[in-house]
Design an enzyme around this catalytic site. Structure first.
Site, PDB file in Angstrom:
ATOM      1  NE  ARG A 124      93.767 -13.757 -19.858  1.00  0.00           N
ATOM      2  CZ  ARG A 124      94.759 -14.624 -19.728  1.00  0.00           C
ATOM      3  NH1 ARG A 124      95.943 -14.226 -19.309  1.00  0.00           N
ATOM      4  NH2 ARG A 124      94.553 -15.890 -19.991  1.00  0.00           N
ATOM      5  CE  LYS A 146      77.919   2.876 -23.395  1.00  0.00           C
ATOM      6  NZ  LYS A 146      76.576   3.362 -23.767  1.00  0.00           N
ATOM      7  CD  GLU A 188      75.356  11.975 -30.803  1.00  0.00           C
ATOM      8  OE1 GLU A 188      75.155  12.050 -29.584  1.00  0.00           O
ATOM      9  OE2 GLU A 188      74.970  11.019 -31.505  1.00  0.00           O
ATOM     10  CE  LYS A 230      80.452   9.374 -23.644  1.00  0.00           C
ATOM     11  NZ  LYS A 230      80.294   8.677 -24.893  1.00  0.00           N
ATOM     12  CD  GLU A 240      74.156   3.060 -21.039  1.00  0.00           C
ATOM     13  OE1 GLU A 240      75.134   3.392 -21.708  1.00  0.00           O
ATOM     14  OE2 GLU A 240      73.062   2.722 -21.530  1.00  0.00           O
ATOM     15  NE  ARG A 244      78.712   5.764 -20.984  1.00  0.00           N
ATOM     16  CZ  ARG A 244      79.961   5.392 -21.238  1.00  0.00           C
ATOM     17  NH1 ARG A 244      80.712   4.901 -20.273  1.00  0.00           N
ATOM     18  NH2 ARG A 244      80.463   5.489 -22.450  1.00  0.00           N
ATOM     19  CG  ASN A 248      71.476   5.691 -24.713  1.00  0.00           C
ATOM     20  OD1 ASN A 248      72.396   5.710 -25.523  1.00  0.00           O
ATOM     21  ND2 ASN A 248      71.459   4.860 -23.679  1.00  0.00           N
ATOM     22  CG  HIS A 251      70.843   7.645 -29.085  1.00  0.00           C
ATOM     23  ND1 HIS A 251      70.980   8.964 -28.713  1.00  0.00           N
ATOM     24  CD2 HIS A 251      72.033   7.294 -29.642  1.00  0.00           C
ATOM     25  CE1 HIS A 251      72.202   9.378 -29.015  1.00  0.00           C
ATOM     26  NE2 HIS A 251      72.856   8.395 -29.587  1.00  0.00           N
ATOM     27  CG  HIS A 255      69.153   3.516 -32.399  1.00  0.00           C
ATOM     28  ND1 HIS A 255      69.483   3.138 -31.115  1.00  0.00           N
ATOM     29  CD2 HIS A 255      70.262   4.078 -32.930  1.00  0.00           C
ATOM     30  CE1 HIS A 255      70.747   3.475 -30.880  1.00  0.00           C
ATOM     31  NE2 HIS A 255      71.242   4.037 -31.962  1.00  0.00           N
ATOM     32  CG  HIS A 269      74.167   7.806 -35.027  1.00  0.00           C
ATOM     33  ND1 HIS A 269      73.193   6.950 -34.532  1.00  0.00           N
ATOM     34  CD2 HIS A 269      74.762   8.376 -33.949  1.00  0.00           C
ATOM     35  CE1 HIS A 269      73.215   7.003 -33.208  1.00  0.00           C
ATOM     36  NE2 HIS A 269      74.151   7.854 -32.831  1.00  0.00           N
TER      37      HIS A 269
HETATM   38  N1  GLY Z   1      77.406   7.153 -26.655  1.00  0.00           N
HETATM   39  C1  GLY Z   1      76.781   6.922 -25.423  1.00  0.00           C
HETATM   40  C2  GLY Z   1      77.715   6.523 -24.330  1.00  0.00           C
HETATM   41  O1  GLY Z   1      78.917   6.583 -24.490  1.00  0.00           O
HETATM   42  O2  GLY Z   1      77.257   6.119 -23.292  1.00  0.00           O
END
Ligand code: GLY
Length: 373
Positions: A124, A146, A188, A230, A240, A244, A248, A251, A255, A269
């Site tokens: 957990r 993430k 990035e 970041k 997010e 946040r 993107n 993106h 994408h 990417h």
């Molecule tokens: N890669 C985008 C984020 O971490 O929100």
């Protein structure tokens, strides 16, 4: 000692540090040992690093008497699946890794995402440390918690938010990357300037060539400024629910091109994000949000960095506008059926737009060189 930067991700009791610099891997134990409740941990590493970076980490741990075993995961996106996750969790349990022990992820985004998700669900929630070895992972995926594996229906659809306890970004490891991968990670970095820091964008215009040439001081500065950007966004909007999403930028467009090129080597990417940012700024000009000079500066810098800045630079013939619109309307950022784009008022000033119609998008893509059918 060579230059070292420290960035803090402020998340209350889950606050953690990102250490950036040259030689960080060889000194890893200095940063890791204080976090451990007992001198034991597990390492999950990209199989391609078994003979290069993994021995450096193991030697550093051995020097201070931290017991460890390592598990190798095949390189590549295909490893982010349930079978690999299940095998990894079984191995971690067999190693008797407890909730307060640490699991190290040594590799790029694939290893970080898979290991982070295993850590999120093992007992957990087990602690983990990110040691990213690609530029993209150092400036983006290793920070912010993430974690995910892929589903047959899409990338990163099964996952959890689970913050690491530490991120160690050794810029020396970037020296062994193929130049094209460095360029894709650099996109990035440009993203942070374009989305929220015009002064950083101007710094990149001046220093980007040095960063791409892996100049140590320039690279460490670029990675640290990206991590700081970041970290600040994640601290304000961990889950997010708002800001946040600005990460993107590029993106949604990017994408769509990745999907249409079949996620193969045609377009990495970061390259897709680079061209996606150019389109996001051009679209912002077309909609009257952004001055053409700012879009031109972005496009010029992307081009000067040997990244794609026009559709014909992506080598798979002509892209049909309808197919691109269809791919964008399937994007996972679609909310209540409405596409979401990150658009710009100018360099360093971006916002979320959810009022873009498919017809407007199609007309824009045709003007950018997409095919009518
Ligand atoms: N890669 C985008 C984020 O971490 O929100």
């Amino acid at each position: 000692m060579s230059v070292q930067h420290k960035v803090t991700v402020e998340l209350g009791e889950r606050t953690y540090e990102i250490i950036i610099g040259s030689g960080v891997l060889a000194r890893a134990a200095t940063h890791i040992a204080p976090l451990l409740p007992r001198p034991k941990l597990a390492i999950v590493a990209d199989a391609n690093l078994a003979e290069s970076h993994l021995p450096i980490l193991r030697a550093a741990l051995n020097d201070v008497g931290i017991a460890h075993e390592s598990y190798l995961v095949p390189s590549g996106e295909a490893s982010k699946n349930f079978g690999q996750l299940s095998d990894l969790c079984d191995w971690l349990l067999a190693q008797k890794i407890e909730r307060n022990d640490c699991i190290i992820a040594l590799g790029g985004g694939v290893i970080g995402d898979l290991t982070g998700f295993a850590a999120a669900i093992l007992r957990r929630g087990t602690r983990f440390i990110q040691i990213p070895t690609t530029l993209l992972a150092q400036v983006d995926s290793s920070i912010g918690g993430k974690t995910a594996i892929n589903a047959p229906s899409g990338k990163n659809l099964i996952g959890a938010f689970h913050q690491p306890d530490l991120v160690l970004a050794d810029i020396d490891v970037l020296k062994t990357l193929p130049p094209r991968e460095v360029g894709a990670g650099y996109a990035e970095i440009v993203k942070y300037g374009a989305l929220g820091d015009k002064a950083f964008f101007a710094w990149l215009e001046e220093n980007g060539a040095k960063v791409l040439a892996l100049d140590e001081a320039a690279m460490a500065e670029a990675v640290a400024r990206s991590c700081r950007a970041k970290a600040a966004i994640v601290a304000r909007d961990e889950r997010e629910t708002g800001e946040r999403a600005l990460l993107n930028l590029g993106h949604t467009f990017g994408h769509a091109f990745e999907a249409l090129t079949g996620y193969d080597n045609t377009l990495l990417h970061g390259e897709a994000v680079a061209y996606g940012m150019v389109l996001a700024f051009n679209f912002s000009v077309a909609r009257g949000h952004c001055a053409p000079e700012d879009a031109a500066r972005l496009k010029d810098h992307i081009g000067a960095s040997h990244l794609p800045q026009k559709m014909s630079a992506i080598g798979k013939g002509k892209f049909a506008a309808d197919a691109l619109v269809e791919a964008m309307s399937q994007d996972k950022k679609v909310l209540n059926g409405q596409m979401r784009f990150i658009l710009a008022n100018g360099l360093g000033d971006t916002f979320i737009a959810d009022d873009v119609s498919q017809d407007e998008l199609r007309a824009f893509l045709l003007a950018e060189g997409a095919g009518a059918a």
